[in-house]
Design an enzyme around this catalytic site. Structure first.
Site, short mmCIF file in Angstrom:
data_model
loop_
_atom_site.label_atom_id
_atom_site.label_comp_id
_atom_site.label_asym_id
_atom_site.label_seq_id
_atom_site.Cartn_x
_atom_site.Cartn_y
_atom_site.Cartn_z
N ASP A 16 0.90 -1.27 -0.10
CA ASP A 16 0.09 -0.12 -0.04
C ASP A 16 1.05 1.17 0.02
O ASP A 16 0.53 2.10 -0.56
CB ASP A 16 -1.01 0.01 1.24
N ARG A 98 0.98 6.53 16.84
CA ARG A 98 0.87 7.81 15.73
C ARG A 98 1.49 8.94 16.16
O ARG A 98 2.17 9.47 15.30
CB ARG A 98 -0.71 8.16 15.41
N ASP A 127 -6.86 6.69 12.44
CA ASP A 127 -5.51 6.93 12.28
C ASP A 127 -5.17 8.36 11.51
O ASP A 127 -4.33 8.98 11.63
CB ASP A 127 -4.70 5.68 11.65
N SER A 181 -6.98 -6.56 8.23
CA SER A 181 -6.11 -5.64 8.29
C SER A 181 -5.41 -5.54 9.36
O SER A 181 -6.07 -5.93 10.56
CB SER A 181 -6.34 -4.43 7.64
#
Lengths: 405, 405, 405, 405
Positions: A16, A98, A127, A181
């Protein structure tokens, strides 16, 4: 698409973000700086370097960093001082990673003169919010590119087509749709989507990768001792360890005993509910241990105030407001309470449970003299009468007022 | 000692409250009404009747009542709607029973024309506060007698001497000191004191009586389904049960799987720390299940508000303020949120853990259409950009202000 | 622009919403239903009807309603039960009107079979959020049109040009830029923008329209008495009045005495700070009076809990979440506290200040017997010693722990 | 009465504490150390020295200290950073003085080898709690003597008799009952009791001593500018002043303009309601000014968090928990927010009101560019659509769930 000159991409080396890398070059005609961080996700980083080079990134534009110690010391441990749980259960494993990635992207942008940053999070999740709030908070003038919200590669087929067209290598198992995922770092590994989307269906065993199932865990309990200093764990069974090494060891111990699995339907900041499956073996042990040592060393007023602000603190982290004044204010409050949170906790790890079975501390506030049933000099039982009577006074006046009113 | 004419005593039939009974007659020269309630502590009540008669209580002054349904329906279930945990861990098993006992004592005092009430709680614990705050809140003019704070029978020897002198039968195992003291009802059983006083020592297996140890629990998990209506459980595996019957069954299921043990150092309202060992098998399963069904049916705003006020609500119950305006206000807030908390939760019970592995509801707010990664009509990913930008605006202005300020 | 068939427009009859009306017809080619409400803004409504007719709206599509009683009874009074102040000072005069207008728009859309609603709020303010959150909460499938965010009439000149081109009458004083913009209803009148944009500059006297300046107010104070029932005002100086009539009278009394002006820099939900000038004469008097009667009739636990949740409640209203579960939960908590908030408050109104100078109540919890300095039977001063000692116990143990630790 | 060797008495030099001084010598046969502090109550301290000497206190046991700067800098200003108001209105003038007096008493006890401390607060009020919680928190082993709870001098007559018997001089106006009792320091002066006990009666003008009535205040407003640095006021009208000098000047300015009077029925910690009349002229101006500068310089997240914890913080101070971990944790949170609270506020003082009419700051977060109605580059109005839609999403899903559920 505007005039972007150089963009710092959070790059995993996977399909990705490789597609994103190429798309950024094409769509924006800009130079790309890749940033790949080891936060303990358990993947080699060097393949990411080779892949970036292969996709035409200049060596000086490839940043690969081991941030595991920073991650645990400056993000995970401060959060655990608060006993933070989102919606009563979730240990915030993705959320807390993050801010660190974002911070480094912004720093690298400054170092490399980049005017933009980009990430690979989709337009439906939390996110994207966490990345971008952090970007903006640290550099209000930064340009943010979120390819998943911009491009038209919004199906697996289109993505694969784009990859093939641009000679991006595609691992065999990435051709089809993944069954779910994944996000991973030293604190946790999460799974969501596809096969997990029906919240009535129990997740199958193959979803889990960081822990054995409680059924497969040893039939004998494992006992460990964790030592704390000012609220942070510093040693396991007497052995001092760095923050990342300590969490790694707790993951090993917890995972081997089937600890830390969570199947949750949670409320995303963007307004929808989603189902996530989390494994946080070390974090689960650590939370139990931290509560254990606080039980002995934290004053009641401090403990209850912490408990009252905790949901708010956890919500801020979940929603991406790590770099907000209110999170920092709550952190100041929490840190102020941890000065005497020192001592040792003994835990029993067994088939999915981490149970505190002992705690001791040089700063213990537990007073056997006060708690014993014997007559004693330190506590006059008659004080209790006055204590109760004055606590009751308003309630008595209220009842009288209501009866005679 | 003042002029008490008639006193309603919370009477268990055990040695301590029998001594109190006799002491009240002697010290106050007053008539004694005994009140013995079945709250699910697991003891026969008829022996208490015979003992009271033997100690000279008139038949019309002996009240023996089965309050298990009242207890679960009007106290336990409302509290579980709040997901209440004191200090993050304790399910408030003892705390929640006191208001009901107190209420009945005050009602019986009114019925029998008594001017006082008495209880057998000591001067160091929370229970004296809980009993007495409830007494005063329900009858501001009631006279309260707390023998443990008044008399001089403050050692085991003196107590036994008093009992022998007054022909109070003493069970053999009550002659010596008990190794720990116990409180039990349908929600939990607690142990504290003596052998449990060192918080570094793991409680021995004989302390537990309502659950097998996780090690001894079955090697195969048990799966159950609990059905909820407006926040309360109403059925297990499709079978509708009354509140008390349902909690009894959950205790059986939980206890058989080693679920609900807690070893805790907690902060008492009277200012000291104490160590308690609790078994709450059914309650532990119920909390997990209730959170599970709320995950699916509760709006985020409602859920987070509940989480934020929960510590305060739990503290009020722990401290004995059940009959306070603020507890009732919080209850109104909580109950308002439960209207649509309907549906079914599936749990896996295994060697100490109660894990939610599925939930479904006719009132589910989980929308697969919104959460799927596919392109969709219901959610425009571009909305996220505006959402993030306006959430970030104040942070950007702040950073700019600090940089240029 | 999509296929809208019929839209319900919040229509004031002024230039801006007339332009919007025309623009909706043009841009969407749809039927327009106008909704004009009297919320006490002090303007005639019939001109709005004539103007709507003139712009081609069918008579059956023109809704004109006097909602003053609904507004005060169902929105203003419930909010005042909470003593709500946003950021410590703002009485939420604009915020509280939006939910009612939105609700009627959604109801009218249902009645008329409209598939969309529209409002005249700009893209930078709070009102767009308040309108639209309410629309969506009441009808999740409604189509929302916010012309100011869509069209290109984003300057005064373009707006006037459009009006002239479409034969929309333009009042002479609307040709130029207004020196500030205004919102008014029975609770308040606000001014912001243009001449008020520098927060260092004091607002000039011409900005105010609902109150005289304190300097111009009478030199003699005005005394009034307000009577409350279950938390709501029901009479002034012994005369029972409907909610709207009562607030109208308080506005008259407060305005005549220079009361209720506020010059504020506030934080908008959309992330920026703005400066507003507010006049809330009646509301300012009412808040003081309500606090006055609560002082006498509200238990401490209830009062403090209310104070603690108030900022959150006010924030929810300010941000537009009136129709959210969490606002309704807080309202349930607040309303639960008001059962005994009955009695009379006397206030002195004088040159800008509303001061409580007396309160009495049949439900008073104020006990002269308890508060007098004399020796008395109802309160044993020695109880205070026990009360203090047990409150101090944890602090003493803490200090000892820190000294010896 | 136990074996006290030396006691440090909080000594005002007035009749009551002189009686206490003598009574301590008699009842306890102990040495007395007197501590008299200038906290700005407006009385000479030297008479207290002479009186202490006359009552037989050794010169080295007489402590007289000017603590005005410590009081304002270390107690008043930190509290004002929080915008603290107890029960929405009370500026905590008495509450905030007690911790400083107590701290010095404990320090002097250490210096002089005293084993006890004593105060002159009665057994019904808050001050006994505040003194004693502070004593115990700072020295857990200190002996506390509260004569008003111990002796039998519980009427004015007995007190006067005792004084005459011991040659304690009695000022003429102290022979009879005072019409109300008073507490004063640099922050406020309070009156309560006797003539003020009926909360329906307006306090008469003679109760006030630190402010003129609004009616008698000048007919022209006074404008002042207050400058702030990191949340604290540092200058008035450009003149830098020490903390105590600044508050003194604000008292002068406020008092001359009739500002800061409060007639309140409040809830005491000991469980009853009482009526107090307060004058806090400088504090009232300061609160308005501090909110004014925060409006410009405090981020919304920080401001709202502060507002939410404020009632709790104020309650802690009111109840006497200044030296508690939870007050210190909240202080850490509050102080963390004040780093950029710099700038100047202009206020209009007029007949009872202190109104902010301007504020400016080098750290201003107010952005004219963002707030203007014009089209602009910094804010894309279309962002608002996404912002609203995602904020609305959960409400829409909720409504749908309820409709179809």
């Amino acid at each position: 698409m505007g005039d972007v000159k150089k963009v710092v991409l959070a790059y995993s080396g996977g399909l990705d973000t490789s597609v994103i890398l190429k798309w950024l070059q094409e769509a924006y005609g800009c130079e790309v700086v890749t940033f790949t961080a080891d936060l303990g996700q358990g993947e080699e980083l060097e393949p990411a370097r080779r892949k970036a080079e292969m996709l035409g990134i200049k060596p000086e534009n490839i940043y690969i960093e081991d941030l595991r110690e920073d991650f645990v010391r400056d993000y995970v441990f401060p959060m655990f001082r608060a006993n933070a749980l989102y919606e009563g259960l979730y240990l915030l494993g993705t959320s807390i990673a993050r801010p660190l990635i974002s911070r480094r992207q912004i720093e690298i942008a400054r170092e490399t003169g980049a005017d933009a940053v980009a990430h690979g999070a989709t337009g439906k999740g939390n996110d994207q919010v966490r990345f971008e709030l952090a970007y903006y908070a640290l550099n209000p003038d930064i340009r943010v590119i979120a390819p998943w919200r911009e491009w038209d590669l919004n199906s697996r087929t289109k993505l694969i087509d784009f990859a093939e067209k641009h000679q991006i290598p595609i691992a065999k198992d990435k051709r089809g749709e993944a069954p779910f995922s994944v996000d991973a770092n030293l604190l946790h590994i999460s799974a969501e989507g596809k096969v997990l989307e029906d919240p009535w269906e129990e997740p199958q065993e193959y979803v889990y990768s960081r822990s054995v199932s409680p059924e497969e865990a040893p039939d004998q309990p494992t006992y460990i001792e964790i030592e704390f200093e000012t609220g942070d764990p510093v040693a396991i069974d007497g052995q001092r360890l760095s923050p990342a090494a300590l969490l790694t060891e707790l993951n090993r111990l917890g995972g081997a005993n089937g600890i830390g699995r969570l199947d949750l339907v949670e409320n995303r900041f963007v307004g929808m509910k989603s189902r996530g499956v989390y494994e946080t073996p070390g974090g689960t042990v650590l939370l139990a241990a931290h509560r254990g040592i606080e039980q002995l060393t934290l004053d009641r007023g401090a403990a209850h105030l912490k408990d009252e602000v905790m949901p708010r603190y956890a919500e801020l982290i979940y929603n991406g407001f790590w770099y907000s004044p209110e999170r920092e204010m709550l952190q100041a409050l929490i840190d102020r309470s941890q000065e005497h949170v020192n001592g040792t906790v003994r835990l029993k790890l067994y088939k999915g449970s981490a149970t505190v079975v002992g705690r001791k501390s040089p700063d213990s506030l537990y007073s056997l003299a006060h708690v014993t049933f014997e007559e004693d000099a330190v506590y006059d039982q008659r004080d209790a009468e006055g204590f109760i009577k004055l606590n009751a006074l308003r309630l008595r006046l209220l009842k009288r007022g209501q009866e005679h009113g």
